[in-house]
Design a protein around this motif. Structure first.
Motif, short mmCIF file in Angstrom:
data_model
loop_
_atom_site.label_atom_id
_atom_site.label_comp_id
_atom_site.label_asym_id
_atom_site.label_seq_id
_atom_site.Cartn_x
_atom_site.Cartn_y
_atom_site.Cartn_z
N SER A 83 16.14 60.62 83.76
CA SER A 83 16.96 60.97 82.60
C SER A 83 16.38 62.16 81.85
O SER A 83 17.10 63.05 81.42
CB SER A 83 17.10 59.77 81.67
OG SER A 83 15.85 59.24 81.35
N LEU A 128 22.69 58.64 77.62
CA LEU A 128 23.55 57.86 78.49
C LEU A 128 22.86 57.64 79.84
O LEU A 128 22.82 56.53 80.36
CB LEU A 128 24.89 58.57 78.70
CG LEU A 128 25.83 57.86 79.68
CD1 LEU A 128 26.47 56.65 79.03
CD2 LEU A 128 26.91 58.80 80.18
N SER A 132 21.74 54.16 81.32
CA SER A 132 22.37 53.80 82.59
C SER A 132 21.33 53.42 83.62
O SER A 132 21.49 52.46 84.35
CB SER A 132 23.16 54.97 83.16
OG SER A 132 24.01 55.46 82.21
N SER A 133 20.26 54.22 83.66
CA SER A 133 19.30 53.99 84.74
C SER A 133 18.56 52.68 84.53
O SER A 133 17.90 52.20 85.43
CB SER A 133 18.33 55.16 84.85
OG SER A 133 17.64 55.31 83.63
N MET A 136 22.66 49.86 82.94
CA MET A 136 23.95 49.99 83.61
C MET A 136 23.86 49.80 85.10
O MET A 136 24.84 49.51 85.75
CB MET A 136 24.60 51.33 83.29
CG MET A 136 26.04 51.07 82.93
SD MET A 136 27.04 52.44 82.59
CE MET A 136 26.44 53.32 81.30
N ALA A 291 27.38 45.69 80.40
CA ALA A 291 27.96 46.91 80.97
C ALA A 291 28.89 47.57 79.96
O ALA A 291 28.87 48.78 79.78
CB ALA A 291 28.70 46.58 82.26
N MET A 294 27.19 49.38 77.28
CA MET A 294 26.77 50.70 77.74
C MET A 294 27.98 51.62 77.87
O MET A 294 27.89 52.82 77.61
CB MET A 294 26.07 50.59 79.09
CG MET A 294 24.81 49.78 79.01
SD MET A 294 23.77 50.35 77.66
CE MET A 294 23.51 48.86 76.76
N ILE A 298 29.72 55.85 76.62
CA ILE A 298 30.39 56.86 77.44
C ILE A 298 31.32 57.77 76.62
O ILE A 298 31.24 58.98 76.77
CB ILE A 298 31.10 56.21 78.64
CG1 ILE A 298 30.03 55.67 79.58
CG2 ILE A 298 32.01 57.20 79.35
CD1 ILE A 298 30.56 55.06 80.83
#
Lengths: 577, 675
Positions: A83, A128, A132-133, A136, A291, A294, A298
C-alpha cells in the motif's frame, strides 16, 4: 477510474499482493480450524477422560495459533509494503505529470488543487489499498470458507443464506449508495474550506489591513458549516449501518433456529449440525459486514481516484517533439513567423500576425498596455505555450522541434512574477547552473545591482531565502531573479517586466551593466516604462495582440501615435515641472 | 531600546543574543524536529474538547450501555432457544408418560453419567416433541431484544456523529481564528505548504480517525465489560484466565504502540514537508521548467517521497502488528480455556454446557479486543495529527488588544513617528531612531533605494509588526494602545503584491466595504479605470477571479486593488509601488484618480513616479532604515543633498527622453543609443 489507477499502480507489486492473499488464506484456514480442535477435545478428550490428549491437542492448538499469528504478521508486512509503495508511486507519477504540464494545464487545474490531489487524494486511495490488503482480502476468504462449511453441515438450510446474505448486501449497498454523493460533496467542500484557508494565509496582509478578519471568519464559517452539514448527513447514514447489520444477523439466527427446529422435528437434520450452522452463519454475515465496512471507503477513494485520474489523463499541451533536433549552430537568434495564438475555446486571438526576428547582440523591446499580450508573446519562446498558427524559431529551428532541454539551456527567463525558491541566495542563483562558482555568482549579482544588499545580508550568498522570496523586498527579489538568469549565461534573454519594481536609478544602472554581458545574446525586454526601453535597438508596440509600431524610439515617436501617446503619458508630468 | 525580545517575538525564536543569520531560523523551525511524542497529553486534550458536549456524551454512554446490555443478553436467549429444541429432540426419543426423574435415573443406571447430568438440568417432557409455541416466543424475544439493541446503537451512533462533527467543526474554526491572531512574523518563517498541511491534512485526518474510532471504541470497551461480567458469573476461575490475557494484550499494544506512534508523527511531519515541496514546485512551475531543473526537483521530490514512504510503511506495519498481537492473546485465552475447562470437566468439576457457554463468551470477548486493537492505529495517527494542530493553536499570538483601547477624539490623519526602531531579526536593526511627522491631508512620498526599509515603514503604521522602540501616534494617540481593527479601518492600503481572493470582480472591489452600493462600486471602478477593462470581459463584474488569477493580467489585478482601496475612503492612505504593473497610459489616468483620492487624506506613498514625488507635501529620503533627508521637492533640490543625487540619477533619463535641457551623464549615452 479507481480500478484503472489500482490496476496500473499495483501491477509492479503483484507478487507482494499474491503473498498477502496466500498468507491471509493460511491464516483464515487456521482460524476456521481452531473450533475443530476444540470439538476434538470435547469428543475424544473429555468424553474418554483422557487428560493427556487434552493437553496434547491444546499444544497443537497453540502451534496453530502461532502459525496464524506468523501469517498475520507477514501479511501485515506485505500489505504495508504494497500500500505504501503504491502511494509513493502514485504520488511520483502525479508529480512528474504535473511537472510536464504547460502553464495552461497548471492554470486549468489551479496549483492549489494540484497540490491537494498530489497529497490528500493519493492518501485516500492509499488508505483503501492498505485496508484492502488486510481486511478486504481476509473477509471474502472467511466468508467463502464459512459458506462451504455451512452448506456441508446442512444443505437443507442453505436457502436461508440465499435470503439473508442478499438482504444484508442490499441494505448495506443502499446505504452506501446514498452515502456516495455525500462523500463527493464532502470532498468538494473540503476543497472550498482549504482554499479559503490558503487565501487567508496568502493574503494575510490585505485581510488585516482591511480589517476583514470577521468577514473572513464568517466566510470560513459558512464553508465549515456546509462541510459539517454534509459530514453530518453522511455520518447519519453511516450510523444506520451497524444496527442494521446487527438486526439482520440476529434475525437470521432466529430464522435458522426456527426452520432448523422444523427440520429436526421432521428428522431431517441433527441438532449438532444446527448449532454449527448457526456459528458459520454468524461468521458469514460478519465477513459480509466487514467487507461492506471496507466498501464504504470505496466511494471516497473513487472520488479521489477520479481527481487523480483527471490529472494523469491530461496531456501537456506542449508535447515534447518525437524526433527532437538535438544540436543546432548556437547563435542566439529568435524569429517569429506569422504567429497567431489563441487559447483553446477562446474566440479572440491573443496574438496575431506577429513576425520579427532578433539576432545575437540585438535588443528588442516590447511595450504596450496591460493585457496587450506581451507576456504571452515571450512565453512562446521557452514553450510555456505553443503557437496556434505560424512558428517560433530559435537559431533557425522551430521550437516545437527542438529538444526541450537544449531549448531551455539557451533561454534566460525572468518572469513577471519573480519567484524565488526556499533555500539560500546561492542556491537560487545556481538554480539554472549548479556548477557556477562563487565568483560567477558575485559577478551576476553585480550586474543585477544586487551585490550591495546581498553583501549586507547576514551570511551573504548563504543568506536564507524564504519560499517565494517573501523575506526580501520586491525590488530585491526582481534583481535576484535577474541575477539567476545571468548565471545561466544563455544566448537568449527574456525580461518580462523585470525592472518594474526597481527605482529608475537602479533600473538605469542595471541596464547599463547588462549591455556588455548580453553583447552576444539576443535580448527581448517587455516593459511599461519608456525610459527602460528607449535605448533598445528596436521597439515593438503591441496593441490588442498585434504590432502597431516597430522601430527605434525616435522613429516611433514620429510614426506611431500609440507609442507617442505612451511616451507622452509618462513624461507629461515632467512638462508641468 | 535594546533588541531584547518583546512579547510579540515568539518564544521559539532563537535567543535574542545569538548572532543573527547563522543558518535560516525559519528553516529549522518550519520542519518540526521529531519531538518527544506525547500521546497521552494530546489524547487527553482531545478528549477535553468533548467537554462542551458532555450532556450529549452522557446520553451516548447511556445508550451504549443499554445497547451492549441487550446484545450481551442475546446469547442467553439464543441458548434458551437451543435448549428448547434440544429438549424436544431428547424428549421425543423418550417414551411418553415417563417422568423427567425416571429418564434421568434410567440414563444414570445405563452408566451415561453426562447424559444424566444434562437431562437433570434440562426442561424435559418425555414423549413431547419440540415446544414450538415456546420456541416461537423465545425467538420473538430474541428479535425484540436485538431490535432494542440495534435501536439504541443507532441512537448512539447518531448522537456521537453530532458530537464528533461539532468538535471537529469547532477545531476547524479555532484554527481559522488562530490564523488571524498569529503575528505576521509567524508567516514569515513558516513555509506555506507546511502550514497548510497542518490546517488541511492534519485536521482531515484527525476528524476521520475521531469519527471512526470513538464509536467503535466505546461499544467495544463496554462489550468487554459486559462479557467479562458474564464470564465471572459462569466460572470465576476461567474468567481469571481470560483476565490475565487482557493485561497481556494491553502490554503488547502498548509496546507496539509506543514504537508506531513515533513513526506516525514522522509520517505526518514528512507529509507536511512533501506538501511544502510540492507547493513550491507547482507554484514555481514555469521556472523549474525553463531553468531545466526538472531532474533536480524530481530528485528532491523522490527523496522526500521516499522518506514519507519509509515512515508511513513503518507506521503501517508496526501498527498492523497490534491486531495479530491481540489476536494472539485472544487465541491463547481460547486455548487455555479449552484445555483447562476440558480438564475440569474430565475431572467432573464443571459441566460441559458451562464450558461451551464460556467458550462462546471468550470468543465474543476476542472480537471487541481486536476491535480496540485495530482502532489503536487509527487513534495513533489521529493523535499525531492532533498534536500538530494543538502545536499551531499553542503558537504565541500577537499582543492582545489593550483592555481600555484608546481612540483619537477625531480622525484628522496626523501621523507621528517618535524615535521608532524596529528589526525583523534580533541583532539586525532595520529601522533605527526614526522620527517624522505627517500633517493631516498631506502626501508623504517615501523614496530611496530598494531595501531601504520603505515597505517596512508603512507596515509599521498598520501595526503588522510591533515596534522594538519608540512609538507611532495617530492624531496624538499611540497606535499600540489602539485596537488593531480600529487603527486599520482608518487606513486604506494598496500593496505591492496584488492579492485578490477567489470571487467575482465586484466582490473583490467591495472587499473593504461589503455594504457598498452598486453605484459606489461602479464609481470606484470608473475612477480607477477598472470599469474600462471589465466591460470587455464577457461576464463583466461577475467574472470570477481565481487564486492565481490567470484570467486577468497582473496590471488589471493591481487596478482592482486600487479600486478596492478607493471604495473604503479611509482617513489614511498607504500606496506601496501600487502601480508598478499598470501600463503607463492607464497609470496616468489612475494618477488623476489617486490625486483626487489623496486630497483631504494623509497619504504615504512609496512611489517611483516623479509626478507623485514632486507633488508630495513631504518627501522622505530613506537609506538603510534611516531618513537621511526630508522636505519638499524644491527645498530638497536646492539643498543638493541625497535627494538631489537620487533625483538626477533617477529622473535624468526621463527628462532626456522629453528633450528637456537637464544636462547629466545619462543624456549623451541615451541619445546615442536611441540614434
Amino acid at each position: 477510474m479507481l480500478i484503472r489507477v489500482l490496476r496500473t499502480y499495483l501491477r509492479p507489486y503483484g507478487s507482494w499482493l499474491t503473498a498477502v492473499v496466500v498468507l491471509q488464506l493460511f491464516g483464515t484456514i487456521a482460524s476456521l480450524y481452531l473450533p475443530t480442535f476444540n470439538a476434538d477435545i470435547i469428543d475424544y478428550g473429555i468424553v474418554r477422560g483422557d487428560t493427556a490428549y487434552i493437553v496434547r491437542t491444546g499444544g497443537w492448538m497453540l502451534l496453530m495459533t502461532l502459525g496464524q499469528i506468523a501469517c498475520s504478521v507477514a501479511a501485515a508486512y506485505c500489505g504495508a509494503r504494497v500500500s505504501m509503495s503504491f502511494g509513493r508511486d502514485l504520488r511520483a507519477a502525479l508529480f512528474r505529470r504535473v511537472m510536464g504540464f504547460s502553464g495552461r494545464e497548471v492554470a486549468q487545474f489551479g496549483a492549489p488543487s494540484l497540490i491537494t490531489r498530489g497529497t490528500n487524494d493519493v492518501q485516500q486511495v492509499q488508505m483503501l489499498v492498505a485496508v484492502s490488503s488486510s481486511v478486504m482480502i481476509s473477509a471474502p476468504i472467511m466468508g467463502v470458507g464459512a459458506i462451504i462449511m455451512a452448506v456441508r453441515e446442512d444443505p437443507g438450510l442453505s436457502w436461508l443464506l440465499g435470503v439473508s446474505v442478499p438482504i444484508l448486501a442490499a441494505v448495506v449497498g443502499a446505504v452506501a449508495w446514498r452515502m456516495m454523493p455525500q462523500f463527493r460533496r464532502m470532498q468538494a467542500l473540503t476543497d472550498v474550506a482549504n482554499r479559503i484557508l490558503r487565501e487567508q494565509i496568502g493574503g494575510m496582509r490585505v485581510v488585516r489591513a482591511f480589517v476583514r478578519e470577521p468577514q473572513e471568519t464568517r466566510r470560513f464559517e459558512q464553508a465549515n458549516a456546509g462541510l459539517t452539514g454534509t459530514a453530518l448527513r453522511a455520518g447519519r447514514l453511516m450510523a444506520l449501518l451497524v444496527p442494521a447489520v446487527v438486526l439482520i444477523l440476529n434475525g437470521s439466527s432466529a430464522a435458522v433456529l426456527w426452520f432448523g427446529a422444523l427440520r429436526i422435528n421432521a428428522g431431517q437434520t441433527q441438532i449438532g449440525d444446527l448449532t454449527a450452522f448457526l456459528v458459520y452463519l454468524t461468521q458469514i454475515l460478519m465477513s459480509v459486514m466487514m467487507a461492506t465496512f471496507m466498501l464504504m471507503m470505496i466511494p471516497r477513494a473513487a472520488v479521489s481516484a477520479d481527481r487523480i485520474g483527471e490529472v494523469l489523463g491530461t496531456e501537456s499541451s506542449v508535447a515534447p517533439p518525437r524526433d527532437p533536433v538535438k544540436s543546432v549552430v548556437t547563435q542566439g537568434q529568435v524569429e517569429f513567423r506569422g504567429v497567431l495564438f489563441r487559447y483553446p475555446g477562446a474566440a479572440a486571438a491573443v496574438l496575431q500576425d506577429i513576425s520579427f526576428s532578433v539576432n545575437a547582440g540585438q535588443t528588442l523591446a516590447i511595450i504596450g498596455s496591460t493585457g496587450a499580450g506581451k507576456t504571452t508573446l515571450v512565453s512562446l519562446i521557452p514553450r510555456l505555450f505553443d503557437v496556434t498558427e505560424g512558428a517560433v524559431l530559435v537559431d533557425g529551428v522551430d521550437v516545437r522541434m527542438l529538444d526541450p532541454e537544449l531549448l531551455w539551456t539557451r533561454v534566460g527567463f525572468v518572469p513577471q512574477r519573480s519567484y524565488l525558491f526556499s533555500g539560500t541566495v546561492a542556491s537560487n542563483l545556481r538554480y539554472g547552473n549548479p556548477q557556477a562558482t562563487p565568483q560567477e555568482l558575485w559577478r551576476a549579482l553585480e550586474v543585477a545591482q544586487a551585490r550591495d544588499f546581498v553583501e549586507a545580508m547576514p551570511g551573504g550568498l548563504d543568506a536564507p531565502i524564504a519560499q517565494g522570496g517573501t523575506n526580501v523586498s520586491g525590488g530585491q527579489r526582481q534583481r535576484l531573479a535577474i541575477a539567476r538568469a545571468l548565471v545561466r549565461k544563455p544566448e537568449i534573454y527574456l525580461f518580462d517586466e523585470s525592472f518594474s519594481a526597481l527605482d529608475l536609478a537602479t533600473d538605469a544602472r542595471l541596464r547599463a551593466a547588462l549591455r556588455p554581458v548580453t553583447r552576444h545574446a539576443a535580448v527581448i525586454i517587455v516593459a511599461q516604462r519608456v525610459s527602460t526601453i528607449q535605448d533598445a535597438d528596436r521597439i515593438a508596440v503591441l496593441e490588442g495582440g498585434a504590432f502597431v509600431g516597430f522601430g527605434s524610439h525616435r522613429e516611433l515617436l514620429r510614426s506611431c501615435p500609440t507609442y507617442a501617446e505612451i511616451a507622452a503619458s509618462q513624461l507629461s508630468a515632467l512638462e508641468v515641472a | 531600546m535594546s533588541g531584547a525580545a518583546r512579547k510579540t517575538v515568539p518564544g521559539r525564536l532563537p535567543g535574542a543574543g545569538q548572532p543573527a543569520g547563522r543558518g535560516p531560523p525559519w528553516m529549522s523551525l518550519g520542519t518540526p524536529a521529531e519531538k518527544s511524542m506525547s500521546f497521552w497529553p494530546s489524547a487527553r486534550r482531545l478528549l477535553g474538547r468533548l467537554r462542551p458536549q458532555r450532556l450529549r456524551m452522557a446520553c451516548v454512554v447511556a445508550l451504549s450501555v443499554a445497547s451492549v446490555a441487550f446484545s450481551v443478553a442475546g446469547p442467553i436467549l439464543i441458548g434458551r432457544a437451543t435448549n428448547i429444541i434440544f429438549s424436544g429432540v431428547v424428549g421425543k426419543q423418550l417414551a411418553a408418560g415417563m417422568t423427567k426423574r425416571q429418564a434421568v435415573d434410567a440414563e444414570r443406571a445405563a452408566g451415561h453419567i453426562h447424559l444424566a447430568e444434562m437431562f437433570a438440568r434440562m426442561h424435559l417432557v418425555p414423549g413431547a416433541g419440540i415446544a414450538f409455541k415456546a420456541l416461537a416466543t423465545t425467538l420473538l424475544e430474541v428479535v425484540a431484544l436485538y431490535l432494542a439493541s440495534a435501536t439504541f446503537l443507532w441512537a448512539q451512533g447518531y448522537l456521537l456523529n453530532e458530537v464528533v462533527q461539532a468538535v471537529v467543526r469547532r477545531l476547524r474554526s479555532e484554527v481559522e481564528e488562530k490564523i488571524h491572531r498569529l503575528p505576521l512574523r509567524y508567516f514569515d518563517r513558516q513555509p506555506r505548504g507546511e502550514l497548510l498541511s497542518r490546517v488541511t491534512n492534519d485536521i482531515g485526518n484527525l476528524s476521520q480517525s475521531l469519527q471512526q474510532s470513538l464509536s467503535q471504541l466505546l461499544t467495544a470497551l463496554l462489550t468487554l465489560v459486559g462479557v467479562v461480567s458474564m464470564m465471572i458469573v459462569i466460572s470465576p476461575l476461567l474468567a481469571l484466565i481470560a483476565l490475565v490475557t487482557i493485561p497481556l494484550a494491553l502490554l503488547l499494544t502498548r509496546m507496539i504502540g509506543r514504537r508506531s506512534q513515533r513513526h506516525f508523527i514522522a509520517q505526518w511531519t514528512h507529509t507536511g514537508d512533501l506538501n511544502g515541496q510540492i507547493e513550491e514546485a507547482f507554484t514555481g512551475h514555469e521556472l523549474v521548467k525553463v531553468f531545466g531543473r526538472q531532474p533536480e526537483v524530481a530528485r528532491d521530490f523522490d527523496a522526500k517521497n521516499d522518506q514519507l514512504f519509509g515512515a508511513s510503511f513503518a507506521a503501517q506495519f508496526i501498527s498492523g502488528l497490534i491486531m495479530p498481537a491481540v489476536m494472539f492473546a485472544g487465541s491463547l485465552n481460547y486455548v487455555l480455556v479449552a484445555v483447562i475447562g476440558g480438564l475440569r470437566v474430565a475431572t467432573g468439576r464443571m459441566t460441559l454446557g458451562a464450558v461451551q457457554a464460556f467458550i462462546q463468551y471468550s470468543r465474543s470477548f476476542n472480537r471487541p479486543l481486536t476491535q480496540v486493537a485495530s482502532m489503536a492505529g487509527t487513534m495513533q495517527s489521529g493523535i499525531a495529527s492532533a498534536e500538530r494542530v494543538f502545536d499551531l493553536l499553542d503558537e504565541q499570538e500577537q499582543t492582545s488588544e489593550p483592555e481600555a483601547p484608546a481612540r483619537p477624539a477625531a480622525l484628522h490623519g496626523r501621523v507621528e513617528f517618535q524615535h521608532v526602531s524596529f528589526r525583523y531579526e534580533a541583532g539586525k536593526p532595520l529601522i533605527e531612531d526614526l522620527s517624522l511627522v505627517a500633517e493631516p491631508g498631506h502626501t508623504i512620498a517615501i523614496v530611496g533605494p530598494t531595501g531601504a526599509g520603505k515597505t517596512t515603514l508603512v507596515n509599521l503604521i498598520l501595526r503588522f509588526y510591533e515596534l522594538d522602540g519608540g512609538r507611532i501616534t495617530l492624531d496624538g494617540v499611540d497606535i499600540a494602545t489602539m485596537r488593531r481593527d480600529e487603527l486599520r479601518s482608518s487606513v486604506g492600503m494598496v500593496l505591492q503584491d496584488a492579492w485578490l481572493f477567489h470571487g467575482t470582480i465586484r466582490d473583490n472591489i467591495r472587499y473593504g466595504r461589503p455594504d457598498a452600493t452598486a453605484e459606489e462600486i461602479l464609481e470606484a471602478a470608473r475612477a480607477t479605470f477598472v470599469d474600462r477593462f471589465v466591460r470587455s470581459l464577457p461576464e463583466g463584474y461577475d467574472t470570477v477571479i481565481d487564486e492565481e488569477s490567470s484570467n486577468i493580467s497582473a496590471g488589471q489585478r493591481q487596478l482592482i486593488t486600487i479600486a478596492r482601496a478607493f471604495l473604503t475612503r479611509p482617513a489614511l492612505l498607504i500606496l506601496d509601488e501600487a502601480t508598478s504593473s499598470v501600463d503607463t497610459r492607464t497609470e496616468a489616468l489612475v494618477q488623476h484618480a489617486m490625486a483626487a483620492l489623496r486630497s483631504n487624506r494623509t497619504s504615504f506613498v512609496i512611489a517611483h513616479r516623479l509626478s507623485t514625488i514632486r507633488d508630495a507635501d513631504l518627501i522622505l529620503v530613506m537609506r538603510d532604515g534611516r531618513i537621511v533627508e526630508q522636505g519638499t521637492h524644491e527645498v530638497l533640490l536646492t539643498r543638493r543633498g541625497a535627494y538631489h543625487d537620487l533625483y538626477n540619477a533617477q529622473f535624468g533619463g526621463e527628462q532626456t527622453g522629453e528633450g528637456e535641457r537637464v544636462a547629466d551623464g545619462g543624456r549623451a549615452r541615451q541619445s546615442a543609443a536611441g540614434a
